[in-house]
Write an enzyme that holds these catalytic residues in place. Structure first.
Site, short mmCIF file in Angstrom:
data_model
loop_
_atom_site.label_atom_id
_atom_site.label_comp_id
_atom_site.label_asym_id
_atom_site.label_seq_id
_atom_site.Cartn_x
_atom_site.Cartn_y
_atom_site.Cartn_z
N SER A 1 0.85 -1.19 0.00
CA SER A 1 0.00 0.00 0.00
C SER A 1 0.88 1.23 0.00
CB SER A 1 -0.89 -0.02 1.25
OG SER A 1 -1.57 1.20 1.44
N TYR B 1 -4.22 -0.56 9.94
CA TYR B 1 -3.93 -0.86 8.53
C TYR B 1 -2.51 -0.41 8.17
CZ TYR B 1 -4.83 -1.09 3.47
OH TYR B 1 -4.79 -1.40 2.13
#
Length: 245
Positions: free
Chosen positions: A137, A150
């Site tokens: 990410s 996250y």
């Protein structure tokens, strides 16, 4: 060099979004696909994969309980390429982020990724070949806002990619990651539905638009193919130029 003919690819979280696009795109490049889902709602993506002429099978497992992963892998046939795509996100300010939410994210986004890579990777090491592709990410590089669990997990996925590459490259197993930019999926719907936040994000992307799941297919085919046999421990950003800004 970019053909995936004769390869079997396991894609986790294949029902929607990035996972679905990668499953269909890699099937179009010649791979047979093992579609992972938390439940059996995989009819649409299975039909798309079969529409390319490739074979599709299903592997149903809830990755929220990582302890089940090693035993479940025993039900799988040979896997040439593993794509660790499945993930969840929980949004709240860090000061209010519950331990339960933090653990839920790490169980799916990190612990299950390690256990699946370990179990499938052991078979790859035994035969001396294989590819593992992590889905990292932008938050493998940056801090983000209101996504502390996250962010922690995706930073760890970057480290896991490098650690496994260091140990396994000499045995013919390449471990790399794709770091998507801001992609139009279910996970980013809240951001895209917020006109202020959506505009802030889009204006910072040099490409001038949010990415689509299909924008990641070329990178995945490259990392799954012979073309990447000397690529190890790399995080390939597919972000419209986000990190360059």
């Amino acid at each position: 060099m970019f053909s995936l003919d004769g390869r079997t690819v396991l894609v986790t979280g294949a029902r929607t979004g990035i996972g679905r696009a990668l499953a269909v795109g890699m099937a179009a490049a010649g791979a047979d696909i093992v579609l992972h889902g938390r439940d059996d709602d995989l009819d649409e993506v299975e039909a798309e994969v079969r529409g390319t002429g490739s074979r599709a099978t299903r592997w149903i497992l809830d990755l929220a309980d990582p302890r089940r992963v090693p035993e479940a892998v025993e039900r799988l046939g040979p896997i040439d390429v593993l794509v660790n795509n499945a993930g969840i996100i929980r949004r709240s300010p860090a000061a209010e982020h519950s331990h339960t939410a933090f653990r839920e994210v790490l169980d799916v986004n990190l612990e299950s990724v390690f256990l699946l890579s370990q179990a499938v990777g052991a078979r790859m090491l035994a035969r001396g070949s294989g590819k593992i592709i992590m889905i990292a990410s932008m938050l493998s590089f940056q801090g983000g806002v209101n996504v502390v669990g996250y962010t922690a997990a995706k930073h760890a996925v970057a480290g896991l990619t490098r650690a496994l590459a260091c140990e396994w490259a000499a045995s013919g197993v390449q471990v790399n990651a794709i770091a998507p930019g801001y992609i139009a999926t279910g996970n980013t719907r809240r951001l895209r539905d917020d006109p202020v936040r959506e505009s802030e994000i889009r204006e910072r992307i040099p490409a001038g638009r949010w990415g689509e799941p299909e924008d990641l297919v070329g990178a995945a085919v490259f990392l799954a193919s012979r073309a990447s046999d000397y690529v190890n421990g790399h995080l390939l950003a597919v972000d419209g130029g986000w990190l360059a800004r």
